[in-house]
Design a protein around this motif. Structure first.
Motif, PDB file in Angstrom:
ATOM      1  N   GLU A   1       0.914  -1.719  -0.165  1.00  0.00           N
ATOM      2  CA  GLU A   1       0.213   0.142   0.221  1.00  0.00           C
ATOM      3  C   GLU A   1       1.027   1.285  -0.144  1.00  0.00           C
ATOM      4  OE1 GLU A   1      -3.997  -1.928   2.816  1.00  0.00           O
ATOM      5  OE2 GLU A   1      -2.530  -0.780   3.580  1.00  0.00           O
ATOM      6  N   ILE A   2       2.010   1.232   0.911  1.00  0.00           N
ATOM      7  CA  ILE A   2       3.048   2.675   0.337  1.00  0.00           C
ATOM      8  C   ILE A   2       3.932   2.647  -0.860  1.00  0.00           C
ATOM      9  CG2 ILE A   2       5.248   3.180   1.885  1.00  0.00           C
ATOM     10  CD1 ILE A   2       3.746   2.154   4.544  1.00  0.00           C
ATOM     11  N   LEU A   3       4.151   1.540  -1.428  1.00  0.00           N
ATOM     12  CA  LEU A   3       4.618   1.773  -1.708  1.00  0.00           C
ATOM     13  C   LEU A   3       3.377   1.589  -3.219  1.00  0.00           C
ATOM     14  CD1 LEU A   3       6.926  -1.173  -2.578  1.00  0.00           C
ATOM     15  CD2 LEU A   3       7.673   0.952  -1.616  1.00  0.00           C
ATOM     16  N   GLY A   4       2.067   2.036  -3.446  1.00  0.00           N
ATOM     17  CA  GLY A   4       1.506   1.652  -4.181  1.00  0.00           C
ATOM     18  C   GLY A   4       0.854   3.444  -4.548  1.00  0.00           C
ATOM     19  N   LEU A   5       1.291   3.729  -3.506  1.00  0.00           N
ATOM     20  CA  LEU A   5       0.888   4.969  -2.838  1.00  0.00           C
ATOM     21  C   LEU A   5       1.725   6.128  -3.169  1.00  0.00           C
ATOM     22  CD1 LEU A   5      -1.952   7.223  -2.135  1.00  0.00           C
ATOM     23  CD2 LEU A   5      -0.842   6.710   0.469  1.00  0.00           C
ATOM     24  N   ALA A   6       3.121   5.468  -2.941  1.00  0.00           N
ATOM     25  CA  ALA A   6       3.696   6.741  -3.117  1.00  0.00           C
ATOM     26  C   ALA A   6       4.340   6.577  -4.860  1.00  0.00           C
ATOM     27  CB  ALA A   6       5.371   5.822  -2.811  1.00  0.00           C
ATOM     28  N   ARG A   7       3.916   5.691  -5.597  1.00  0.00           N
ATOM     29  CA  ARG A   7       3.736   5.909  -7.152  1.00  0.00           C
ATOM     30  C   ARG A   7       2.826   5.814  -7.655  1.00  0.00           C
ATOM     31  NH1 ARG A   7       6.938   1.821 -10.092  1.00  0.00           N
ATOM     32  NH2 ARG A   7       6.090   2.059 -12.059  1.00  0.00           N
ATOM     33  N   LYS A   8       1.509   5.732  -6.913  1.00  0.00           N
ATOM     34  CA  LYS A   8       0.442   7.396  -7.502  1.00  0.00           C
ATOM     35  C   LYS A   8       0.692   8.206  -7.681  1.00  0.00           C
ATOM     36  CE  LYS A   8      -4.305   6.723  -6.017  1.00  0.00           C
ATOM     37  NZ  LYS A   8      -4.930   5.384  -5.411  1.00  0.00           N
ATOM     38  N   GLY A   9       1.565   9.231  -6.194  1.00  0.00           N
ATOM     39  CA  GLY A   9       2.475  10.503  -6.505  1.00  0.00           C
ATOM     40  C   GLY A   9       2.912  10.534  -8.423  1.00  0.00           C
TER      41      GLY A   9
END
Ligand SMILES: [Zn+2]
Length: 341
Positions: free
Chosen positions: A314-322
């Motif tokens: 979830e963290i990595l996915g959120l960071a990439r969504k940026g």
């Protein structure tokens, strides 16, 4: 799961989209600038390490803005200190694992140093170019801020400068400053001009109760900004409106909001918890003023994991969504898709 605890937030490649240049200067860097000026007899100011003791991060809306107007702006007041501090800020973000940075600054004339507002922006861009050579993994873009206290002419000048310096990395216009000051509806024509010129827009939004009137929020929403900063005192109707805007960026600044007591309660009460799962808008954790609030971006992510129990993916996915809401072009997005975990 043990794995989640092991995520190294400094090594994790990160995107920072809401960082005010002057507020991001470390106290050590301010001290270095002060030492040189003091030795040369060029300042009567007190040592920054006394004015802003290390470990003090409890600046609120009453003490925050005067810190700049009565102190930091008087210390960083020529091309040399401006370039030195800009490079130092970028170096600090690079060391913290930031791979893409959008710095923002309000163009300031420094008449005693022979610098007009264009000279100011030119000096910042020169420092960004130098820093880029030093730390090639970190790419930096610049956002020029309109201050809420600006006149329409001054705001127009910011947009003109953004247009002038576009080919050197200015990507957007921001509206910021003391939320208790100004009437944002004044700026409608210049925001429209910026958009017509193809510049992106990001707006400090409902940062304090004073800047969260129905009239102000509806004026800002009518500008259709690309991103909103803070998003704190938002009535339910406006929240629903934002939730329907697919791809709007929300720059959320946890430590700043908690330390400055801009929200009620501590980290677990932060509206990050409310927004990060919402489908349309894209939440990007940001530092706002790491020099003042003392929490680097890696620590913001650590706080998110701690207080909102996000899993590693979830963290990595959120960071990439940026990546979707950065203001640079497709080449930069492509690079970041390759670089980010
Ligand atoms: Zn801000």
């Amino acid at each position: 799961m043990m794995l989640e605890r092991g995520l190294d937030f400094v090594s994790m490649p990160k995107i920072e989209l809401h960082a005010h240049l002057t507020g991001s200067i470390s106290r050590q860097c301010l001290h270095e600038i002060w030492e040189v000026k003091k030795a040369a007899g060029k300042t009567d100011l007190e040592d920054p390490l006394l004015v802003m003791p290390p470990g003090r991060h409890d600046y609120d809306l009453k003490t925050f803005f005067p810190l700049f107007s009565s102190y930091i702006y008087n210390l960083v007041n020529d091309a040399g200190s401006l370039e030195h501090s800009t490079k130092s800020v970028i170096r600090d973000f690079a060391r913290d694992g930031v791979v893409y940075l959008e710095l923002r600054t309000t163009p300031r004339a420094m008449p005693l140093a022979g610098l007009d507002k264009a000279g100011y922006v030119g000096a910042v861009l020169r420092a960004i170019e130098d820093a880029q050579e030093e730390a090639p993994m970190l790419h930096t873009r610049l956002i020029l801020s309109i201050d809420r206290r600006n006149t329409l002419d001054e705001a127009g000048e910011v947009v003109a400068l953004a247009k002038l310096f576009r080919d050197r990395g200015v990507v957007a216009v921001d509206l910021c400053g003391d939320p208790t000051k100004g009437d944002v509806s004044l700026f409608t024509p210049v925001l429209e001009e910026a958009k017509a010129a193809g510049l992106k827009t990001t707006i400090h939004f409902a940062e304090a109760e004073a800047s969260a009137s129905e009239a102000e929020l509806s004026t800002i929403m009518s500008w259709m900004p690309d991103r909103l900063g803070h998003v704190i005192h938002v009535p339910e109707t406006v929240k629903r409106q934002i939730a329907e805007l697919s791809g709007i960026g929300l720059e959320l600044c946890l430590s700043c909001n908690v330390h400055a007591k801009m929200i009620v309660g501590s980290f677990e009460a932060h509206h990050f918890g409310e927004w990060w799962r919402v489908d349309g808008p894209i939440v990007v954790p940001c530092t706002d003023d790491v020099g003042v609030f003392g929490s680097p971006l890696s620590n913001e992510w650590r706080l998110i994991q701690k207080h909102f129990n996000l899993q590693r993916e979830e963290i990595l996915g959120l960071a990439r969504k940026g990546i979707d809401v950065i203001f640079a072009g497709d080449d930069e997005r492509e690079r970041l898709r390759g670089v980010m975990w």
